[in-house]
Design a protein around this motif. Structure first.
Motif, PDB file in Angstrom:
ATOM      1  N   MET A 144     -32.656 -61.059 -55.147  1.00 45.75           N
ATOM      2  CA  MET A 144     -31.763 -60.892 -54.016  1.00 45.75           C
ATOM      3  C   MET A 144     -30.461 -61.578 -54.324  1.00 45.75           C
ATOM      4  SD  MET A 144     -34.204 -59.752 -51.921  1.00 45.75           S
ATOM      5  CE  MET A 144     -35.968 -59.766 -51.943  1.00 45.75           C
ATOM      6  N   CYS A 184     -40.613 -78.079 -47.818  1.00 37.87           N
ATOM      7  CA  CYS A 184     -41.129 -77.151 -48.808  1.00 37.87           C
ATOM      8  C   CYS A 184     -40.824 -77.599 -50.209  1.00 37.87           C
ATOM      9  CB  CYS A 184     -40.531 -75.772 -48.597  1.00 37.87           C
ATOM     10  SG  CYS A 184     -40.576 -75.334 -46.895  1.00 37.87           S
ATOM     11  N   ARG A 185     -39.816 -78.525 -50.353  1.00 33.36           N
ATOM     12  CA  ARG A 185     -39.582 -78.978 -51.707  1.00 33.36           C
ATOM     13  C   ARG A 185     -40.761 -79.766 -52.202  1.00 33.36           C
ATOM     14  NH1 ARG A 185     -33.472 -81.194 -51.985  1.00 33.36           N
ATOM     15  NH2 ARG A 185     -32.726 -79.832 -50.388  1.00 33.36           N
ATOM     16  N   LYS A 212     -44.267 -75.372 -59.035  1.00 37.29           N
ATOM     17  CA  LYS A 212     -44.901 -74.054 -59.100  1.00 37.29           C
ATOM     18  C   LYS A 212     -43.930 -73.077 -59.734  1.00 37.29           C
ATOM     19  CE  LYS A 212     -47.886 -73.953 -55.168  1.00 37.29           C
ATOM     20  NZ  LYS A 212     -47.971 -73.480 -53.828  1.00 37.29           N
ATOM     21  N   LEU A 213     -44.459 -72.196 -60.582  1.00 34.86           N
ATOM     22  CA  LEU A 213     -43.601 -71.207 -61.213  1.00 34.86           C
ATOM     23  C   LEU A 213     -43.839 -69.864 -60.566  1.00 34.86           C
ATOM     24  CD1 LEU A 213     -44.206 -72.214 -64.862  1.00 34.86           C
ATOM     25  CD2 LEU A 213     -42.192 -72.649 -63.523  1.00 34.86           C
ATOM     26  N   ALA A 214     -42.798 -69.071 -60.471  1.00 35.38           N
ATOM     27  CA  ALA A 214     -42.955 -67.736 -59.903  1.00 35.38           C
ATOM     28  C   ALA A 214     -43.352 -66.811 -61.032  1.00 35.38           C
ATOM     29  CB  ALA A 214     -41.662 -67.277 -59.254  1.00 35.38           C
ATOM     30  N   GLN A 230     -43.840 -63.828 -61.933  1.00 34.19           N
ATOM     31  CA  GLN A 230     -43.747 -62.445 -61.487  1.00 34.19           C
ATOM     32  C   GLN A 230     -43.753 -61.497 -62.642  1.00 34.19           C
ATOM     33  OE1 GLN A 230     -40.084 -63.215 -59.737  1.00 34.19           O
ATOM     34  NE2 GLN A 230     -40.866 -63.397 -57.667  1.00 34.19           N
ATOM     35  N   LEU A 233     -36.631 -70.982 -61.600  1.00 36.57           N
ATOM     36  CA  LEU A 233     -36.613 -70.837 -60.154  1.00 36.57           C
ATOM     37  C   LEU A 233     -35.177 -70.659 -59.678  1.00 36.57           C
ATOM     38  CD1 LEU A 233     -39.094 -73.462 -58.772  1.00 36.57           C
ATOM     39  CD2 LEU A 233     -39.307 -71.006 -58.783  1.00 36.57           C
ATOM     40  N   PRO A 234     -35.001 -69.840 -58.630  1.00 38.17           N
ATOM     41  CA  PRO A 234     -33.647 -69.755 -58.086  1.00 38.17           C
ATOM     42  C   PRO A 234     -33.244 -71.092 -57.477  1.00 38.17           C
ATOM     43  CG  PRO A 234     -35.206 -68.527 -56.753  1.00 38.17           C
ATOM     44  CD  PRO A 234     -35.930 -68.937 -57.974  1.00 38.17           C
ATOM     45  N   GLU A 235     -31.944 -71.330 -57.476  1.00 38.46           N
ATOM     46  CA  GLU A 235     -31.466 -72.643 -57.070  1.00 38.46           C
ATOM     47  C   GLU A 235     -31.617 -72.841 -55.563  1.00 38.46           C
ATOM     48  OE1 GLU A 235     -30.355 -74.638 -59.420  1.00 38.46           O
ATOM     49  OE2 GLU A 235     -29.963 -76.309 -58.093  1.00 38.46           O
ATOM     50  N   HIS A 236     -31.130 -71.865 -54.811  1.00 37.10           N
ATOM     51  CA  HIS A 236     -31.232 -71.943 -53.350  1.00 37.10           C
ATOM     52  C   HIS A 236     -31.986 -70.742 -52.837  1.00 37.10           C
ATOM     53  CE1 HIS A 236     -28.349 -75.206 -53.009  1.00 37.10           C
ATOM     54  NE2 HIS A 236     -27.700 -74.619 -53.986  1.00 37.10           N
ATOM     55  N   GLY A 237     -32.605 -70.898 -51.663  1.00 39.16           N
ATOM     56  CA  GLY A 237     -33.287 -69.762 -51.068  1.00 39.16           C
ATOM     57  C   GLY A 237     -32.299 -68.812 -50.439  1.00 39.16           C
ATOM     58  N   GLY A 238     -32.833 -67.784 -49.786  1.00 36.27           N
ATOM     59  CA  GLY A 238     -31.944 -66.858 -49.099  1.00 36.27           C
ATOM     60  C   GLY A 238     -31.203 -67.583 -47.984  1.00 36.27           C
ATOM     61  N   ASP A 252     -36.069 -84.131 -54.532  1.00 34.03           N
ATOM     62  CA  ASP A 252     -35.456 -83.720 -55.796  1.00 34.03           C
ATOM     63  C   ASP A 252     -35.710 -84.741 -56.878  1.00 34.03           C
ATOM     64  OD1 ASP A 252     -32.484 -82.011 -54.535  1.00 34.03           O
ATOM     65  OD2 ASP A 252     -34.532 -81.369 -54.967  1.00 34.03           O
TER      66      ASP A 252
END
Lengths: 262, 92
Positions: free
Chosen positions: A1, A19-20, A26-28, A30, A48-53, A126
């Protein structure tokens, strides 16, 4: 996205994440591999993406605002939200009960807590994350270094193999020297043995000569003494004034030639 | 993926937002309604949400709060029938 490029209100106000702490490492996973001979797409795993949506007010995703932007501009969703709330309240689809006030105070309290302590909790999480990653990185670096050392040692040993011919030269030289030494030793031995035998013959000869000399001298002495005594007797008997030596010279004594050789 | 319909993908691979309005019934009928299909749909939806809002390096409260808000809304809908009686006015 793809992250939308419209600015939300600074960084997201509600920037805590419980959630951090949830899935810190955990790795995605996919990635999927279709055929076993194809490219293994499990490694390297995408990071992992840096920030969520992006989410506004912590409740409404940014996509909704983008969806309404072409038709209604920036204020569209806000107007829609306000209108909806007023409609729900006025038609009493949302009923105001005592629970409403407890909900308002609870949510107000939660919002206050999140806004005040959100950033610090996030930083703490972090930091934990970073420690874990640093540990793993250390292990990885140690393993890489180990393998690199092994590679270097292998290379140096391979290089040594190239210098083997020097070793062979040295060995050859050693063997040649040993051969030479043995040869000279044996030569010396031969010389000694031959000299030994020759010395033996010489000493035998010397001894023979010596013995013959002695024997000759003894014999001569005996004869001389005999002749002297014979001469004295003769002189005494004839009383000739002949020196004994002259008398001696008149004697025909056969003196071998080698009596005069020293 | 090779498409046999030249202007667009075959109907099966289209996402919901790309389906035209006329094709909607056929699209709905074509979906997989077996139990495993439904479970797969739930799983996909869960992982879509999870990977977008939760499984990131710097997540925010939105990942959790959206779930809670949806839960609150769902429970409100469930209990609306009883709440209707606590209205302040009868006619709106």
């Amino acid at each position: 996205m793809i992250q939308r490029m419209l600015p939300s209100n600074g960084n997201s106000k509600f920037s805590v994440c419980v959630c951090r702490m949830n899935g810190l490492v955990k790795l995605a996973l996919q990635a999927v591999r279709i055929l076993h001979t194809g490219q293994p797409s499990l490694a390297p795993v995408p990071p992992l993406p840096e920030h969520g949506g992006k989410v506004r007010f912590g409740l409404i995703p940014e996509e909704f605002f983008q969806f309404l932007y072409p038709k209604t501009g920036v204020t569209g969703p806000y107007v829609l939200g306000t209108g909806l709330i007023l409609y729900l309240l006025s038609k009493e689809i949302y009923v105001i009960t005592p629970e409403t006030f407890s909900a308002i105070s609870t949510i107000g309290f939660l919002v206050y807590v999140v806004k005040k302590y959100g950033a610090s909790v996030g930083e703490f999480a972090d930091k934990l994350n970073e420690q874990k990653i640093a540990q793993l990185e250390e292990v990885k670096q140690a393993s890489i270094k180990q393998i690199q050392d092994a590679i270097d040692m292998e290379k140096s040993q391979q290089a040594l193999v190239q210098k083997r011919h020097y070793l062979f030269d040295v060995q050859r030289n050693n063997i040649a020297m040993a051969l030479e030494v043995t040869y000279r030793e044996r030569l010396h031995r031969v010389y000694r043995e031959v000299k030994n035998r020759l010395d033996y013959h010489i000493s035998v000869q010397n001894m023979m000569r010596q013995k013959e000399q002695e024997h000759m001298i003894n014999w001569v002495e005996k004869r001389v003494v005999q002749s002297i005594s014979a001469q004295q007797d003769y002189l005494a008997s004839t009383s000739k004034q002949v020196s004994p030596i002259k008398a001696l010279s008149q004697e025909t004594l056969t003196i071998p030639w080698f009596c005069f050789i020293k | 993926m090779a498409s046999d319909k030249s202007p667009s993908l075959p109907l099966k691979e289209k996402k919901l937002l790309e389906v035209k309005l006329g094709e909607l019934p056929s699209w709905i009928l074509m979906r997989d309604f077996t139990p495993s299909g439904i479970a797969g749909a739930f799983q996909r939806g869960y992982y879509r949400y999870y990977n977008k809002y939760v499984n990131v390096k710097k997540g925010s409260i939105a990942g959790l709060s959206m779930v809670l808000a949806a839960y609150v809304f769902f429970n409100y809908c469930r209990s609306y029938k009883e709440l209707k009686h606590e209205r302040l006015r009868k006619y709106h």
